[in-house]
Design an enzyme around this catalytic site. Structure first.
Site, PDB file in Angstrom:
ATOM      1  N   HIS A  37      18.876  69.177  78.129  1.00  0.00           N
ATOM      2  CA  HIS A  37      19.776  70.129  78.717  1.00  0.00           C
ATOM      3  C   HIS A  37      21.126  69.559  80.245  1.00  0.00           C
ATOM      4  O   HIS A  37      20.818  68.901  80.495  1.00  0.00           O
ATOM      5  CB  HIS A  37      18.763  70.367  79.997  1.00  0.00           C
ATOM      6  CG  HIS A  37      18.695  69.712  81.107  1.00  0.00           C
ATOM      7  ND1 HIS A  37      17.623  69.200  80.682  1.00  0.00           N
ATOM      8  CD2 HIS A  37      18.810  69.804  82.115  1.00  0.00           C
ATOM      9  CE1 HIS A  37      17.377  68.451  81.705  1.00  0.00           C
ATOM     10  NE2 HIS A  37      18.523  69.043  82.921  1.00  0.00           N
ATOM     11  N   HIS A  69      27.693  67.833  80.984  1.00  0.00           N
ATOM     12  CA  HIS A  69      27.582  66.894  80.380  1.00  0.00           C
ATOM     13  C   HIS A  69      25.886  66.890  80.053  1.00  0.00           C
ATOM     14  O   HIS A  69      24.966  67.707  80.848  1.00  0.00           O
ATOM     15  CB  HIS A  69      27.485  65.427  80.965  1.00  0.00           C
ATOM     16  CG  HIS A  69      26.312  65.264  82.641  1.00  0.00           C
ATOM     17  ND1 HIS A  69      26.678  65.567  83.416  1.00  0.00           N
ATOM     18  CD2 HIS A  69      25.456  64.485  82.528  1.00  0.00           C
ATOM     19  CE1 HIS A  69      26.021  65.832  84.814  1.00  0.00           C
ATOM     20  NE2 HIS A  69      24.887  64.564  84.339  1.00  0.00           N
TER      21      HIS A  69
END
Length: 185
Positions: free
Chosen positions: A39, A128
């Protein structure tokens, strides 16, 4: 409840993330994350009393509305580390496309949650996906080499929602469960 706000990667990116993590297999001291739980964190909230969740949900809905981000595509591309290549604590997969939209969502969520009393982020937001955490520097040179030389493209996804996610820490690592979804309009 230990909570964070996320964009979850779809199942079709699990294998490409796993394949990328395998390139770091020989790096001593590096612990990879579960690719099935990959995630992108928009905001880590920490421990939250359950009775605050309804208010938090309202504020997250308002943040999504204020960000005014329509569904968009994110392309995952390139490697990086936090805080830097000399002292590596996290190895991550970056974004090539979709970073501006993710940043707008993060900023709206950050504004709403800090107004509720949640701690303000102490660093700039970098979209990220965490690939691994460095426990000790045994494999640092291999990680440095891969980060400098590899420019992997893992794939892309359509982002049409953000999620309020609960993290439960277990002996086998964290387990994530979606508390609520907030669709992008």
């Amino acid at each position: 409840m230990r909570l964070f706000v996320s964009v979850d990667l779809p199942a079709d990116l699990t294998e490409p993330v796993d394949d990328l993590q395998a390139e770091f297999a020989e790096a001593s001291g590096l612990n990879v994350t579960d690719p099935e739980q990959a995630h992108l964190t928009l905001k880590f909230l920490g421990e939250v009393d359950e009775d605050r969740v309804p208010t938090l949900s309202r504020e997250l809905r308002a943040a999504v509305d204020e960000a005014a981000v329509s569904p968009f595509t994110v392309r995952f591309d390139g490697l990086g580390v936090f805080p830097d290549l000399e002292y590596i604590s996290v190895v991550w997969l970056g974004t090539e496309a979709g970073g501006a939209e993710l940043t707008r969502l993060h900023e709206a969520v950050e504004e709403r949650t800090t107004a509720m009393g949640f701690e303000e982020e102490s660093h700039d937001f970098t979209p990220h996906v965490t690939l691994a955490r460095m426990e000790h520097a045994g494999g640092k040179e291999l990680v440095q080499e891969l980060v400098r030389e590899r420019e992997p493209t893992v794939g892309e996804m359509r982002v049409d929602e953000i999620r309020l996610t609960e993290s439960t820490l277990t002996e086998d690592g964290p387990e994530y469960a979606t508390v609520e979804r907030f669709p992008l309009e």
